[in-house]
Design a protein around this motif. Structure first.
Motif, PDB file in Angstrom:
ATOM      1  N   GLU B  55       0.844  -1.190   0.000  1.00  0.00           N
ATOM      2  CA  GLU B  55       0.000   0.000   0.000  1.00  0.00           C
ATOM      3  C   GLU B  55       0.884   1.246   0.000  1.00  0.00           C
ATOM      4  N   ALA B  56       0.542   2.204  -0.840  1.00  0.00           N
ATOM      5  CA  ALA B  56       1.266   3.477  -0.860  1.00  0.00           C
ATOM      6  C   ALA B  56       0.715   4.377   0.236  1.00  0.00           C
ATOM      7  N   VAL B  57       1.584   4.918   1.082  1.00  0.00           N
ATOM      8  CA  VAL B  57       1.142   5.823   2.146  1.00  0.00           C
ATOM      9  C   VAL B  57       2.010   7.083   2.132  1.00  0.00           C
ATOM     10  N   ALA B  58       1.400   8.212   2.519  1.00  0.00           N
ATOM     11  CA  ALA B  58       2.099   9.500   2.433  1.00  0.00           C
ATOM     12  C   ALA B  58       3.023   9.698   3.626  1.00  0.00           C
ATOM     13  N   PHE B  59       4.250  10.094   3.328  1.00  0.00           N
ATOM     14  CA  PHE B  59       5.203  10.453   4.388  1.00  0.00           C
ATOM     15  C   PHE B  59       6.123  11.540   3.854  1.00  0.00           C
ATOM     16  N   ASP B  60       6.234  12.614   4.610  1.00  0.00           N
ATOM     17  CA  ASP B  60       7.166  13.676   4.262  1.00  0.00           C
ATOM     18  C   ASP B  60       7.936  14.009   5.532  1.00  0.00           C
ATOM     19  N   ALA B  61       9.239  13.807   5.496  1.00  0.00           N
ATOM     20  CA  ALA B  61      10.072  14.024   6.691  1.00  0.00           C
ATOM     21  C   ALA B  61       9.899  15.441   7.236  1.00  0.00           C
ATOM     22  N   ARG B  62       9.494  16.372   6.366  1.00  0.00           N
ATOM     23  CA  ARG B  62       9.375  17.769   6.799  1.00  0.00           C
ATOM     24  C   ARG B  62       7.962  18.112   7.287  1.00  0.00           C
ATOM     25  N   LYS B  63       7.080  17.106   7.325  1.00  0.00           N
ATOM     26  CA  LYS B  63       5.715  17.382   7.801  1.00  0.00           C
ATOM     27  C   LYS B  63       5.347  16.452   8.956  1.00  0.00           C
ATOM     28  N   PRO B  64       5.984  16.670  10.106  1.00  0.00           N
ATOM     29  CA  PRO B  64       5.795  15.753  11.242  1.00  0.00           C
ATOM     30  C   PRO B  64       4.365  15.752  11.767  1.00  0.00           C
ATOM     31  N   GLU B  65       3.601  16.828  11.462  1.00  0.00           N
ATOM     32  CA  GLU B  65       2.228  16.870  11.977  1.00  0.00           C
ATOM     33  C   GLU B  65       1.370  15.746  11.389  1.00  0.00           C
ATOM     34  N   ARG B  66       1.888  15.114  10.290  1.00  0.00           N
ATOM     35  CA  ARG B  66       1.092  14.032   9.684  1.00  0.00           C
ATOM     36  C   ARG B  66       1.560  12.644  10.106  1.00  0.00           C
ATOM     37  N   PHE B  67       2.591  12.600  10.965  1.00  0.00           N
ATOM     38  CA  PHE B  67       3.148  11.292  11.329  1.00  0.00           C
ATOM     39  C   PHE B  67       2.140  10.417  12.071  1.00  0.00           C
ATOM     40  N   ILE B  96      25.096  24.330  -0.727  1.00  0.00           N
ATOM     41  CA  ILE B  96      24.907  24.668   0.690  1.00  0.00           C
ATOM     42  C   ILE B  96      25.767  25.877   1.057  1.00  0.00           C
ATOM     43  N   ASP B  97      26.980  25.921   0.514  1.00  0.00           N
ATOM     44  CA  ASP B  97      27.852  27.069   0.773  1.00  0.00           C
ATOM     45  C   ASP B  97      27.177  28.355   0.297  1.00  0.00           C
ATOM     46  N   ALA B  98      26.484  28.257  -0.856  1.00  0.00           N
ATOM     47  CA  ALA B  98      25.819  29.432  -1.410  1.00  0.00           C
ATOM     48  C   ALA B  98      24.550  29.775  -0.627  1.00  0.00           C
ATOM     49  N   ASP B  99      23.906  28.755  -0.078  1.00  0.00           N
ATOM     50  CA  ASP B  99      22.643  28.972   0.638  1.00  0.00           C
ATOM     51  C   ASP B  99      22.600  28.100   1.887  1.00  0.00           C
ATOM     52  N   PRO B 100      23.197  28.604   2.983  1.00  0.00           N
ATOM     53  CA  PRO B 100      23.288  27.794   4.216  1.00  0.00           C
ATOM     54  C   PRO B 100      21.941  27.326   4.748  1.00  0.00           C
ATOM     55  N   ALA B 101      20.851  27.960   4.310  1.00  0.00           N
ATOM     56  CA  ALA B 101      19.529  27.526   4.781  1.00  0.00           C
ATOM     57  C   ALA B 101      19.223  26.098   4.349  1.00  0.00           C
ATOM     58  N   LEU B 102      19.934  25.602   3.329  1.00  0.00           N
ATOM     59  CA  LEU B 102      19.717  24.226   2.878  1.00  0.00           C
ATOM     60  C   LEU B 102      20.075  23.209   3.957  1.00  0.00           C
ATOM     61  N   ILE B 103      20.879  23.652   4.925  1.00  0.00           N
ATOM     62  CA  ILE B 103      21.264  22.746   6.014  1.00  0.00           C
ATOM     63  C   ILE B 103      20.018  22.228   6.736  1.00  0.00           C
ATOM     64  N   ASP B 104      19.058  23.122   6.982  1.00  0.00           N
ATOM     65  CA  ASP B 104      17.867  22.719   7.745  1.00  0.00           C
ATOM     66  C   ASP B 104      17.157  21.550   7.090  1.00  0.00           C
ATOM     67  N   GLY B 105      16.948  21.677   5.780  1.00  0.00           N
ATOM     68  CA  GLY B 105      16.226  20.617   5.063  1.00  0.00           C
ATOM     69  C   GLY B 105      17.015  19.322   5.064  1.00  0.00           C
ATOM     70  N   THR B 106      18.336  19.427   4.871  1.00  0.00           N
ATOM     71  CA  THR B 106      19.172  18.234   4.823  1.00  0.00           C
ATOM     72  C   THR B 106      19.114  17.480   6.150  1.00  0.00           C
ATOM     73  N   VAL B 107      19.196  18.243   7.233  1.00  0.00           N
ATOM     74  CA  VAL B 107      19.172  17.611   8.562  1.00  0.00           C
ATOM     75  C   VAL B 107      17.778  17.041   8.855  1.00  0.00           C
ATOM     76  N   THR B 108      16.744  17.749   8.431  1.00  0.00           N
ATOM     77  CA  THR B 108      15.383  17.243   8.652  1.00  0.00           C
ATOM     78  C   THR B 108      15.166  15.946   7.868  1.00  0.00           C
ATOM     79  N   ASP B 109      15.575  15.936   6.589  1.00  0.00           N
ATOM     80  CA  ASP B 109      15.350  14.754   5.750  1.00  0.00           C
ATOM     81  C   ASP B 109      16.174  13.561   6.219  1.00  0.00           C
ATOM     82  N   SER B 110      17.415  13.824   6.609  1.00  0.00           N
ATOM     83  CA  SER B 110      18.337  12.719   6.857  1.00  0.00           C
ATOM     84  C   SER B 110      18.400  12.305   8.316  1.00  0.00           C
ATOM     85  N   PHE B 111      17.923  13.170   9.215  1.00  0.00           N
ATOM     86  CA  PHE B 111      18.068  12.854  10.628  1.00  0.00           C
ATOM     87  C   PHE B 111      16.804  13.129  11.443  1.00  0.00           C
TER      88      PHE B 111
END
Lengths: 434, 245
Positions: B55-67, B96-111
């Motif tokens: 079964e396909a189920v929705a999961f987005d690491a950046r949307k914890p309110e749906r966990f 990431i060097d050009a846009d340090p804000a990418l760190i947030d997404g990387t850490v959220t997705d991977s950790f």
């Protein structure tokens, strides 16, 4: 989509290409890259020559779009992504009592490749070609995905169309019933060419294939072994583990003396009165797949496969070809003789009712000349060269062999007006016109 | 006893290979990710290959309110529950060097995203008192290197989290496997400059199943990476900081 710069070849490894390749893992990635800059598709690269090459251009590797999307056990209709290998599909389906209607000689060939070359199998005389069993397909062009129904002009230009109308992303296949996942194979010796043709003409089996000793001369000319098979149910012998050829073989591995000795032993393997054996389906349909990368046996230079079909009445042309092949001392053990039916699905489909001969040659001096002679004989007999195998033919000759070529050119010009899908084979043979 | 697996990040090719291997043996599959169209295709594929259900189920690491919904779905099935986490993202270090804000997404997705999900799933697993959690980390998490230390840092955090989770769940009969793949031939590495000891998604899936069966704690895939990373970890920091490996 990230592009990878890579050098690649077809199965024969005699021709090479360098270019950028993408490998989408989902349909959305494929449609996005086609919208940006369309490029021709390739699969597991089991065509021999340059049908799957685009030197200096881009190509789309479809092998990760390989999923089995739908199956109706009542009707035997299956929907698969184009990168699905035919052998994998057979492995999943056989226990359910179904098989792809047509399976080529290697299970690694993808469904997309089977359609784009409208391949045939050991049951062509009764069942026809691969794309005749395709109900519809999903074709992706710069405009996005579209469904192409069987029988339409666009379908006929896509089936056997060498990828020129767009990228085949998925297809709906009509399967055939199989009794189980084994085959019973009756093997019989054919003492010479007339004997062989007689056996082929009289055969009533669903699946037939003839191995022919392309080194035999004189009284033995055209000798070989005819295999006739039916699917069945029963205890499946355990599949033997696949072996791989780990490096490019030295050139003496397939020297004339080695090949002659091997062929004689292979011929005598079957007793004079014949025999019947039981095999797992994969072993019968894809005998060489058990040796991964067997094309490396031909060494770095690679090899060519010549395959032609001539009308039934022109069997003497085949005899003539066998004489020349044996005299050339260039033949390898891989040579096949079979009777084909008339079934074909597309404008550039190879099959015609007649006899088809396929022979592998190591890429050595003299091969090009021999293959051109064989092409002459094919043309004189009103026959045809198989584009999925070809690496050496000339354009004018090939175009004359395909009577519906003009229709194909018109349909392709409509589907891909920019010529973005052109490949090395299409350019070499001038297939899309000037 | 029948087994059920929830695969987070199921559209990745490593997850696809594991899903197919699990389908072959008849397990039930919850295929979680963002691209529902693609997940439905994978679910069909797994069903036809023999999965008890897929079964396909929705999961987005950046949307914890749906966990919570997803956690509830895992409880609807009576098989032994297992989880495997494949989510993660690896932007180019230069981006990431050009846009340090990418760190947030990387850490959220991977950790932190998957960690938060597993934290919510832990009581469910404890109640079952059986099953396995497979967390896919990376050799990149074993030491911070100039080429991709943000991704590496996120994976290092995930490794430490898995170690703690193993410590906790092990007491209740639930096993946690940390898998650290080297370069794998996936969309993530496609077209990158040539990488050493590249392995295939199918080989990683095979290694995962073996680790689950033999209840290994930390495995590398391919195996050679255990040795390579041992050496890399042993290089003293004053030397390491001058290297570009």
């Amino acid at each position: 989509m990230r592009w990878k710069n890579t050098e690649y070849t077809g199965w024969g490894r005699a021709l090479r290409a360098t270019g950028e390749m993408a490998r989408p893992e989902r349909l959305s990635a494929l449609t996005a890259l086609m919208a940006e800059e369309p490029a021709p598709a390739l699969g597991n690269r089991r065509s021999y020559g340059d049908a799957c090459l685009n030197d200096g251009g881009r190509a789309v590797d479809m092998t990760r779009l390989d999923r089995f999307i739908g199956f109706d056990p009542e009707t035997g209709l299956a929907r698969v992504e184009a990168g699905m290998p035919v052998g994998e599909l057979a492995r999943i389906l056989a226990p359910k009592g179904w098989l792809p209607a047509v399976m080529p000689g290697t299970g690694f060939a993808t469904v997309g490749g089977c359609i784009a070359n409208d391949v045939h199998g050991k049951n062509h005389h009764g069942t026809g070609s691969f794309a005749q069993h395709v109900k519809n397909l999903t074709l992706v062009t710069a405009e996005g995905p579209q469904t192409v129904k069987g029988g339409t002009a666009l379908f006929k230009a896509t089936a056997s169309g060498l990828g020129q109308t767009g990228v085949i992303a998925a297809a709906e296949l009509q399967l055939i019933r199989a009794k189980g996942d084994i085959v019973t194979v009756t093997e019989r010796r054919a003492g010479d060419f007339d004997d062989f043709i007689g056996l082929l003409d009289r055969s009533g089996a669903t699946y037939t294939v003839g191995w022919i000793d392309a080194t035999a001369t004189g009284r033995d000319l055209g000798r070989g072994i005819l295999e006739e098979a039916e699917t069945g149910a029963g205890l499946v012998p355990a599949p033997k583990p696949a072996k791989a050829v780990p490096f490019d073989a030295p050139s003496f591995a397939l020297s004339p003396a080695v090949v002659r000795t091997f062929n004689t032993a292979y011929f005598r393997r079957v007793p004079g009165r014949g025999r019947t054996v039981v095999k797992p389906i994969n072993e019968f349909f894809f005998p060489l797949d058990r040796i991964r990368d067997w094309n490396r046996l031909y060494g770095k230079a690679g090899f060519h496969q010549f395959q032609c079909v001539v009308p039934l009445a022109e069997r003497e042309a085949i005899r003539d070809m066998l004489r020349r092949i044996a005299a050339s001392r260039l033949a390898s053990p891989l040579a096949v003789l079979k009777r084909m039916g008339p079934g074909r699905a597309g404008y550039l489909s190879f099959p015609m009712e007649g006899y088809t001969l396929a022979v592998d040659f190591p890429n050595r001096p003299g091969v090009e000349k021999l293959v051109h002679q064989l092409e002459d004989l094919t043309a004189e007999a009103g026959g045809r060269i198989y584009l999925a195998k070809d690496a050496l033919a000339s354009g004018a000759r090939i175009r004359a062999m395909y009577p519906e070529h003009e229709k194909w050119v018109r349909a392709v010009a409509k589907a891909d007006p920019q010529g973005a899908m052109a490949t090395d084979l299409v350019r070499r043979l001038g297939l899309r016109g000037t | 006893m029948s087994e059920t697996w929830i695969l987070l990040g199921a559209t990745s090719s490593m997850a696809r290979a594991l899903a197919r291997a699990l389908a072959d043996r008849g397990d039930g599959l919850l295929l979680a990710g963002r691209d529902m169209d693609d997940l439905r295709v994978l679910a069909a594929d797994c069903t036809l290959r023999g999965a008890r259900f897929a079964e396909a189920v929705a999961f987005d690491a950046r949307k914890p309110e749906r966990f919570a919904d997803l956690i509830a779905r895992t409880q609807a099935d009576d098989g032994v529950l297992n989880a495997a986490v494949f989510v993660g993202s690896m932007p180019d270090q230069a981006d990431i060097d050009a846009d340090p804000a990418l760190i947030d997404g990387t850490v959220t997705d991977s950790f932190t995203g998957p960690a938060r999900f597993l934290q919510m799933l832990a009581p469910v697993l404890e109640e079952h008192g059986a099953g396995t959690v497979v967390g896919v980390g990376s050799v990149a998490g074993d030491r911070g290197r100039i080429g991709n230390y943000v991704y590496g840092a996120a994976k290092a955090g995930f490794h430490t989290y898995l170690s703690g989770l193993r410590n906790r769940l092990g007491r209740r009969g639930v096993h946690v496997v940390t898998v650290k793949p080297g370069p794998v031939d996936t969309a993530m590495t496609w077209g990158l400059p040539s990488l050493p000891f590249m392995t295939t998604p199918e080989a990683v899936a095979h290694d995962i199943l073996r680790a689950v069966k033999t209840r290994r704690n930390v495995v590398y895939s391919a195996k050679i990476w255990r040795l390579i990373m041992l050496v890399i970890r042993l290089i003293p920091e004053p030397v390491f900081k001058k290297l570009s490996i």
